[in-house]
Design a protein around this motif. Structure first.
Motif, PDB file in Angstrom:
ATOM      1  N   THR A   1       0.909  -1.246  -0.004  1.00  0.00           N
ATOM      2  CA  THR A   1       0.103  -0.040   0.040  1.00  0.00           C
ATOM      3  C   THR A   1       0.982   1.287   0.022  1.00  0.00           C
ATOM      4  OG1 THR A   1      -1.771  -1.239   1.182  1.00  0.00           O
ATOM      5  CG2 THR A   1      -1.920   1.378   1.240  1.00  0.00           C
TER       6      THR A   1
ATOM      7  N   CYS B   1       1.505   4.266  -3.087  1.00  0.00           N
ATOM      8  CA  CYS B   1       1.535   5.878  -2.872  1.00  0.00           C
ATOM      9  C   CYS B   1       2.730   6.122  -3.652  1.00  0.00           C
ATOM     10  CB  CYS B   1       1.478   6.166  -1.658  1.00  0.00           C
ATOM     11  SG  CYS B   1       0.122   5.810  -0.542  1.00  0.00           S
TER      12      CYS B   1
ATOM     13  N   CYS C   1       1.957   6.319  -7.515  1.00  0.00           N
ATOM     14  CA  CYS C   1       1.019   7.484  -7.825  1.00  0.00           C
ATOM     15  C   CYS C   1       1.856   8.622  -7.938  1.00  0.00           C
ATOM     16  CB  CYS C   1      -0.162   7.599  -6.929  1.00  0.00           C
ATOM     17  SG  CYS C   1      -1.335   6.111  -7.269  1.00  0.00           S
TER      18      CYS C   1
ATOM     19  N   PHE D   1      -5.011   0.361  -3.407  1.00  0.00           N
ATOM     20  CA  PHE D   1      -5.583   1.469  -2.494  1.00  0.00           C
ATOM     21  C   PHE D   1      -6.741   1.076  -1.448  1.00  0.00           C
ATOM     22  CE2 PHE D   1      -3.454   4.336  -5.482  1.00  0.00           C
ATOM     23  CZ  PHE D   1      -2.810   4.852  -4.599  1.00  0.00           C
TER      24      PHE D   1
ATOM     25  N   ILE E   1       5.577   4.655   3.530  1.00  0.00           N
ATOM     26  CA  ILE E   1       5.058   5.987   3.009  1.00  0.00           C
ATOM     27  C   ILE E   1       6.134   7.181   3.184  1.00  0.00           C
ATOM     28  CG2 ILE E   1       3.152   7.523   2.918  1.00  0.00           C
ATOM     29  CD1 ILE E   1       1.507   5.546   3.521  1.00  0.00           C
TER      30      ILE E   1
END
Length: 680
Positions: free
Chosen positions: A210, A214, A217, A447, A469
């Motif tokens: 996950t 990010c 993207c 997502f 992240i």
């Protein structure tokens, strides 16, 4: 077992370890072969053994000869065509994530698939490009091959950057990284180290993917808006890149933004239709390839490249390239990244493989999967491929459209091969913004994992903490693994200790501190630990046991030490007296011993030989400090083997005891008597 008024009473003997081994008849034999037998068996060669070994290392030899065309051919054909069509747009799109040309994504969708067809054990996963692995490779290629290292020195240059030289070097970096990652996977598979992935918990893998989504993207936003942000590396690079893109938003190229929004809208709508009517549609609508073809045709015939300066993928060479050895000089620079890619790729691959195997009732060999994935990477690296793993979206399509075996993967690779040889050059006018939208839409499943946050918050707040992240991918993986291992250590070091009590009217035993109705059984303490006891938490376990049960081990140990010391002093004193008696015997001095039978059965009886009756005071002094030891010495039994009376009390009768013909020894229940020595 006795049943009475709804209660159960179980009565049995309490067995110690020795008695339990006797009752259960513990055996000392071993059913396992010895080391010599195992070596001899491994060196033995026969036809069936050779066949079994070959099939274990090359699984296709086992299942392909038994392939049923009637049962599997139609499903594999439809599934292979569907997955092959998906390989084309995803291969070209994910190659951009790796900072490589689109054609290298097509290569990656061809060679590794063929290798996995031979060595893999899963029937439903689709090997090839994947967003997370692509972005991990891209972070390495951009770090080692930044634009600043390739100043303009040729005709094919953009600004001050020599694109040809930069792209060639980045391909070398990607191939070296891929081959080294494959070697790591092969080595781990050969030494049967497939269980290492069990230490990567599901929350860790899901959290990592996950977080990687990010990063993917953010890396594609520059194509959607047509801007060129600076490149940032290290911790917080995601935040810095996002801030820089926001700063450049006033410079957005409107034509590219329009192309992105149109393609994104079409992809989302059609994919939702596929999801809603997947039971009625014979196969999903191949909207990705439709969008690519439409965008290429519109861009080429509409002249959008010259009119609006839309960024396109450029020339895609046709044909296959000869294999080329990787640059081994780059191995030391990418060794850490290669290991991270190897572990993450295998974790994703085996998790998907076991999911489909459980659903369809077959077994996936975790060690063979390591070998198969490692060979796919190591051999693919010689053919300008970058690292691969299983793709969730393509695997779902391969399974849902009727695929039964890896023949579907073989058919998909044929479609990719035809594209590379004949059709690939036609996509030179494909806008990069369209490929970026394909990446965005395919990250939908990742997502959705954000919906795990409320569940993890309720069940386990520790697993919610993931740092991918904020950190970059390689450092984020290292920190996530270290954090996961630390949580295991802390859970064993800080377990939950409790005293259990019985809930009235039930057979349930619960923590008395948590449940009000749980009451302790008088005279019994039930202590519970949530962790296994071993050397690192044994001391804490003992402390918690003393605190919860109220037992003071220190006082018990002190009393035991005093008792042991007193016993040792008594044994030492007895030993010294025994030595003194032996010295007297060696000098030939007479010795009188008294025997007192038990009062109940032998009170008043006298055993004598050649001596007069008399009291102990007349015969000598009584040693009242004598104490008997459990390990009985020779002096305790006298000269003739009769036990002597224990204790310092006076005997009503005293005399010499001797076993002769017809004389029975005193009963074993007699106590030893005091020792009296006569003075001449």
């Amino acid at each position: 077992m006795e049943e009475k008024a709804g209660e159960y009473l179980v009565q049995r003997r309490v067995l110690d370890e020795v008695r339990l081994e006797e009752v259960a008849q513990k055996g000392t034999w071993s059913t396992k072969p010895t080391a010599g037998e195992r070596v001899k068996e491994s060196l033995r060669c026969s036809g069936p053994r050779l066949k079994q070994t070959a099939q274990s290392w090359i699984p296709v030899l086992g299942w392909l000869p038994r392939y049923s065309f009637r049962d599997n051919a139609i499903g594999d054909l439809i599934s292979g065509c569907s997955v092959g069509i998906m390989h084309l747009p995803q291969g070209m799109a994910y190659a951009l994530l790796a900072s490589l040309g689109p054609v290298y994504g097509l290569y990656t969708s061809l060679y590794p698939v063929l290798i996995y067809f031979i060595f893999g054990t899963s029937r439903h996963i689709s090997i090839g490009t994947f967003a997370v692995i692509s972005i991990m490779v891209g972070s390495v290629t951009e770090r080692l091959g930044p634009d600043a290292n390739f100043p303009m020195n040729g005709t094919n240059a953009t600004g001050n950057v020599d694109l040809d030289a930069r792209d060639r070097f980045r391909v070398q970096v990607a191939c070296s990284l891929t081959v080294l990652a494959g070697l790591f996977q092969i080595l781990l598979g050969v030494v049967r180290f497939g269980f290492v992935v069990t230490y990567l918990s599901e929350p860790l893998v899901r959290g990592y993917t996950t977080g990687s989504a990010c990063h993917v993207c953010v890396s594609q936003l520059k194509y959607l808006f047509g801007v060129t942000p600076k490149r940032f590396t290290g911790p917080l690079s995601l935040i810095y890149t996002l801030v820089d893109i926001c700063r450049l938003l006033p410079q957005t190229k409107v034509p590219e933004l329009v192309v992105s929004l149109v393609a994104l809208s079409v992809l989302i709508v059609v994919k939702e239709i596929n999801a809603c009517y997947r039971q009625k549609l014979p196969l999903p609508i191949p909207i990705e390839i439709i969008v690519i073809v439409a965008a290429t045709v519109i861009t080429h015939f509409g002249g959008l490249t010259s009119k609006y300066n839309i960024d396109v993928v450029g020339e895609i060479p046709s044909g296959l390239k000869a294999p080329k050895a990787p640059d081994t000089g780059l191995f030391l620079e990418v060794i850490g990244d290669a290991f991270a890619v190897a572990i993450v790729g295998y974790a994703i691959n085996i998790s998907l493989g076991k999911t489909f195997a459980l659903k369809h009732g077959y077994k996936v060999d975790s060690n063979q999967e390591l070998v198969a994935l490692g060979l796919s990477n190591a051999i693919g690296g010689f053919f300008q491929c970058y690292s691969v793993t299983a793709s969730l979206s393509r695997s779902l399509v391969q399974e849902s459209t009727g695929g039964k075996t890896q023949v579907a993967g073989l058919i998909s690779s044929v479609i990719v091969l035809v594209t590379i040889l004949k059709i690939g050059s036609l996509f030179s006018d494909l806008p990069k913004a369209v490929l970026s939208t394909i990446v965005f839409v395919n990250l939908k499943g990742m997502f959705k994992q954000f919906t795990d946050v409320p569940l993890l918050w309720k069940t386990n707040k520790v697993d919610l903490v993931r740092l991918t992240i904020l950190l970059n991918l390689d450092l984020g993986l290292a920190v996530s693994i270290a954090f996961s291992m630390l949580t295991v250590i802390f859970r064993t070091q800080l377990p939950r200790y409790s005293i259990l009590g019985r809930v009235a009217g039930t057979d349930l035993y619960l923590d008395v501190d948590t449940y009000k109705e749980a009451k302790e059984i008088p005279g019994i303490k039930i202590f519970r630990s949530s962790a296994t006891i071993y050397y690192t938490n044994a001391e804490m376990y003992l402390e918690a046991l003393q605190e919860k049960s109220g037992i003071e081990m220190g006082k018990l140990l002190t009393a035991k030490k005093k008792r042991d010391a007193k016993l040792k002093r008594a044994q030492k004193k007895e030993k010294s007296k025994s030595k003194a008696k032996k010295r007297v015997r060696r000098r030939g001095k007479p010795q009188v011993t008294s025997i007192t039978p038990p009062p109940s059965s032998h009170q008043g009886q006298t055993f004598q030989k050649g001596e007069k009756k008399g009291s102990l005071d007349e015969l000598g002094q009584v040693n009242e400090g004598f104490q008997h030891d459990a390990a009985t010495s020779e002096s305790d039994f006298g000269r003739r083997g009769w036990p002597l009376r224990r204790g310092g009390g006076k005997s009503p009768r005293v005399g010499h005891a001797q076993r002769g013909p017809g004389t029975s020894p005193p009963p074993a229940s007699w106590d030893t008597g005091a020792v009296t020595t006569l003075k001449n």
